[in-house]
Write an enzyme that holds these catalytic residues in place. Structure first.
Site, PDB file in Angstrom:
ATOM      1  N   HIS A   1     118.208 -44.005 -31.326  1.00 22.88           N
ATOM      2  CA  HIS A   1     119.513 -43.469 -30.920  1.00 22.88           C
ATOM      3  C   HIS A   1     119.675 -42.061 -31.477  1.00 22.88           C
ATOM      4  O   HIS A   1     119.391 -41.825 -32.646  1.00 22.88           O
ATOM      5  CB  HIS A   1     120.653 -44.345 -31.457  1.00 22.88           C
ATOM      6  CG  HIS A   1     120.760 -45.681 -30.784  1.00 22.88           C
ATOM      7  ND1 HIS A   1     120.965 -46.846 -31.465  1.00 22.88           N
ATOM      8  CD2 HIS A   1     120.709 -46.017 -29.477  1.00 22.88           C
ATOM      9  CE1 HIS A   1     121.037 -47.859 -30.601  1.00 22.88           C
ATOM     10  NE2 HIS A   1     120.876 -47.380 -29.383  1.00 22.88           N
TER      11      HIS A   1
ATOM     12  N   VAL B   1     121.673 -43.745 -21.898  1.00 22.57           N
ATOM     13  CA  VAL B   1     121.785 -42.336 -22.285  1.00 22.57           C
ATOM     14  C   VAL B   1     123.190 -42.068 -22.802  1.00 22.57           C
ATOM     15  O   VAL B   1     124.174 -42.342 -22.120  1.00 22.57           O
ATOM     16  CB  VAL B   1     121.512 -41.410 -21.080  1.00 22.57           C
ATOM     17  CG1 VAL B   1     121.687 -39.942 -21.484  1.00 22.57           C
ATOM     18  CG2 VAL B   1     120.125 -41.648 -20.506  1.00 22.57           C
ATOM     19  N   ASN B   2     123.274 -41.528 -23.989  1.00 21.47           N
ATOM     20  CA  ASN B   2     124.570 -41.172 -24.552  1.00 21.47           C
ATOM     21  C   ASN B   2     124.535 -39.758 -25.131  1.00 21.47           C
ATOM     22  O   ASN B   2     125.232 -38.850 -24.659  1.00 21.47           O
ATOM     23  CB  ASN B   2     124.943 -42.200 -25.640  1.00 21.47           C
ATOM     24  CG  ASN B   2     126.328 -41.972 -26.219  1.00 21.47           C
ATOM     25  OD1 ASN B   2     127.137 -41.257 -25.640  1.00 21.47           O
ATOM     26  ND2 ASN B   2     126.588 -42.555 -27.366  1.00 21.47           N
TER      27      ASN B   2
ATOM     28  N   ASP C   1     128.374 -52.049 -25.051  1.00 22.40           N
ATOM     29  CA  ASP C   1     127.110 -51.590 -25.626  1.00 22.40           C
ATOM     30  C   ASP C   1     127.021 -52.048 -27.084  1.00 22.40           C
ATOM     31  O   ASP C   1     127.941 -51.815 -27.863  1.00 22.40           O
ATOM     32  CB  ASP C   1     127.106 -50.043 -25.531  1.00 22.40           C
ATOM     33  CG  ASP C   1     125.758 -49.448 -25.849  1.00 22.40           C
ATOM     34  OD1 ASP C   1     124.740 -50.148 -25.666  1.00 22.40           O
ATOM     35  OD2 ASP C   1     125.723 -48.273 -26.262  1.00 22.40           O
ATOM     36  N   HIS C   2     125.930 -52.701 -27.425  1.00 27.03           N
ATOM     37  CA  HIS C   2     125.701 -53.164 -28.804  1.00 27.03           C
ATOM     38  C   HIS C   2     126.866 -53.981 -29.362  1.00 27.03           C
ATOM     39  O   HIS C   2     127.375 -53.695 -30.455  1.00 27.03           O
ATOM     40  CB  HIS C   2     125.389 -51.985 -29.740  1.00 27.03           C
ATOM     41  CG  HIS C   2     124.105 -51.294 -29.417  1.00 27.03           C
ATOM     42  ND1 HIS C   2     122.867 -51.819 -29.718  1.00 27.03           N
ATOM     43  CD2 HIS C   2     123.871 -50.123 -28.780  1.00 27.03           C
ATOM     44  CE1 HIS C   2     121.923 -51.004 -29.291  1.00 27.03           C
ATOM     45  NE2 HIS C   2     122.499 -49.966 -28.706  1.00 27.03           N
TER      46      HIS C   2
ATOM     47  N   HIS D   1     116.654 -48.435 -24.720  1.00 28.42           N
ATOM     48  CA  HIS D   1     117.739 -47.753 -25.442  1.00 28.42           C
ATOM     49  C   HIS D   1     117.240 -46.392 -25.921  1.00 28.42           C
ATOM     50  O   HIS D   1     116.045 -46.130 -25.943  1.00 28.42           O
ATOM     51  CB  HIS D   1     118.184 -48.602 -26.641  1.00 28.42           C
ATOM     52  CG  HIS D   1     119.088 -49.724 -26.251  1.00 28.42           C
ATOM     53  ND1 HIS D   1     120.439 -49.696 -26.462  1.00 28.42           N
ATOM     54  CD2 HIS D   1     118.825 -50.885 -25.610  1.00 28.42           C
ATOM     55  CE1 HIS D   1     120.967 -50.812 -25.981  1.00 28.42           C
ATOM     56  NE2 HIS D   1     120.015 -51.555 -25.456  1.00 28.42           N
ATOM     57  N   GLY D   2     118.174 -45.543 -26.327  1.00 25.27           N
ATOM     58  CA  GLY D   2     117.778 -44.243 -26.875  1.00 25.27           C
ATOM     59  C   GLY D   2     117.135 -43.356 -25.830  1.00 25.27           C
ATOM     60  O   GLY D   2     116.106 -42.718 -26.067  1.00 25.27           O
TER      61      GLY D   2
ATOM     62  N   SER E   1     130.660 -48.462 -26.324  1.00 27.16           N
ATOM     63  CA  SER E   1     130.391 -48.995 -27.666  1.00 27.16           C
ATOM     64  C   SER E   1     131.717 -49.474 -28.255  1.00 27.16           C
ATOM     65  O   SER E   1     132.789 -49.094 -27.773  1.00 27.16           O
ATOM     66  CB  SER E   1     129.766 -47.922 -28.561  1.00 27.16           C
ATOM     67  OG  SER E   1     130.742 -46.940 -28.882  1.00 27.16           O
TER      68      SER E   1
HETATM   69  O1  G3H Z   1     123.092 -47.750 -26.441  1.00 25.57           O
HETATM   70  C1  G3H Z   1     123.093 -46.543 -26.106  1.00 25.57           C
HETATM   71  C2  G3H Z   1     121.867 -45.785 -26.049  1.00 25.57           C
HETATM   72  O2  G3H Z   1     120.792 -46.480 -26.471  1.00 25.57           O
HETATM   73  C3  G3H Z   1     121.966 -44.305 -26.134  1.00 25.57           C
HETATM   74  O3  G3H Z   1     120.956 -43.630 -26.860  1.00 25.57           O
HETATM   75  O4  G3H Z   1     122.311 -41.675 -27.560  1.00 25.57           O
HETATM   76  O5  G3H Z   1     119.852 -41.707 -27.857  1.00 25.57           O
HETATM   77  O6  G3H Z   1     120.841 -41.496 -25.586  1.00 25.57           O
HETATM   78  P1  G3H Z   1     120.995 -42.053 -26.962  1.00 25.57           P
HETATM   79 ZN    ZN Z   2     121.430 -48.439 -27.725  1.00 28.63          ZN
END
Ligand code: G3H
Ligand code: ZN
Length: 286
Positions: A182, A233-234, A84-85, A210-211, A49
């Site tokens: 997210h 996944v973050n 990312d984004h 995402h998410g 990011s």
């Molecule tokens: O862009 C990154 C992700 O969409 C991460 O989503 O933090 O909910 O796993 P998350």
């Molecule tokens: Zn995302």
């Protein structure tokens, strides 16, 4: 080797598995994710990011770190470094010139025509450099760094608009927001699978979810069957790392050697990533 996401995700879509995008926060993340990918023989996408890039000292630092780790580890699996984004043409250009192999331009907050125009501009530059591009329509809820979308703003992508954006921009990979969030979900995720199936029929590109944190395995499988080839996944890695670090520090309150708590944190990230690679079906696909 360092590669773009294009081929990696087209293969994944064709063979019906998902490749994880795991976000980097610091050195330990890069180590854990690259080690997991090599052990699992899985392709992998390292997500960066803008905020995490700043934290690590800039996009050029990220690229140098990843490249030299891959050299030290003798990495053989395909690895993409992906913005990312990305919030602007300038940020995408900065990432491309720093050596990222992939970028996301997230103009999902803009009206459709503006999203299309900006995405097109990024695609033109990226493709000259062999860099893949991901675009988004609709709005992913929750928060990731600077990107905050409240419940009222979160929106499901409209299939006809998805087709228009993909047709007019030539993006490589497409992220329709369909109810994912997210950060942790409040209750069960409610993903718009009807729309996802419709979008798969209209758009001949790998889709992105995402998410990825907190999505039940059954939903992951369903998403993959509807053309999803990339799952981000973050938060889940951050949660496992945080837990492991807290455990060491709680058990050893006098501990001050960072390697003694960041090491277990790194192991926890690696274990989480391995679990995801198996769940997404990307293990042994490198
Ligand atoms: O862009 C990154 C992700 O969409 C991460 O989503 O933090 O909910 O796993 P998350
Ligand atoms: Zn995302």
């Amino acid at each position: 080797p360092l590669v773009s996401m294009k081929e990696m995700l087209e293969t994944a879509k064709g063979e019906r598995y998902g490749v994880g995008q795991f976000n980097l926060n610091n050195l330990e993340y890069a180590q854990a994710i690259l080690q997991a990918a090599e052990e699992e023989q899985s392709p992998v996408i390292l997500g960066v990011s803008e905020g995490a890039g700043r934290y690590m000292g800039g996009f050029n630092v990220v690229v140098a770190m990843v490249k030299s780790l891959m050299e030290s580890y003798g990495t053989t699996v395909p690895v993409a470094i992906h913005l990312d984004h990305g919030s602007s043409f300038e940020k995408c250009a900065e990432a491309i010139h720093a050596g990222f192999t992939s970028v996301m331009i997230d103009a999902s907050h803009d009206p459709l025509e503006e999203n299309i125009a900006l995405t097109k501009k990024v695609v033109e530059l990226a493709h000259i450099h062999g860099v893949s591009v991901e675009a988004e329509l609709g709005r992913v809820g929750g928060q990731e760094d600077d990107l905050i979308v409240d419940d009222a703003e979160a929106a499901y992508a409209i299939p006809s608009e998805c087709k228009q954006l993909v047709d007019e921009t030539d993006v490589d990979v497409f992220a329709p927001a369909l109810g994912s969030v997210h950060g942790p979900y409040k209750g069960e995720p409610n993903l718009g699978f009807d729309r996802m199936e419709e979008i798969m029929g209209l758009v001949d590109k790998p889709l992105v979810l995402h998410g990825g944190t907190g999505i039940p395995t059954a939903d992951v499988k369903k998403a993959i069957s509807f053309g999803t080839a990339k799952i981000n996944v973050n938060t889940e890695n951050q949660i496992s790392q945080g837990k492991a670090v807290r455990k060491v520090l709680a058990e050893q309150p006098e501990q001050y050697d960072p390697r003694k708590y960041l090491g277990p944190g790194r192991d926890a990230i690696k274990e989480t990533v391995i679990g995801k690679m198996r769940e997404f079906g990307s293990s042994q696909k490198a």
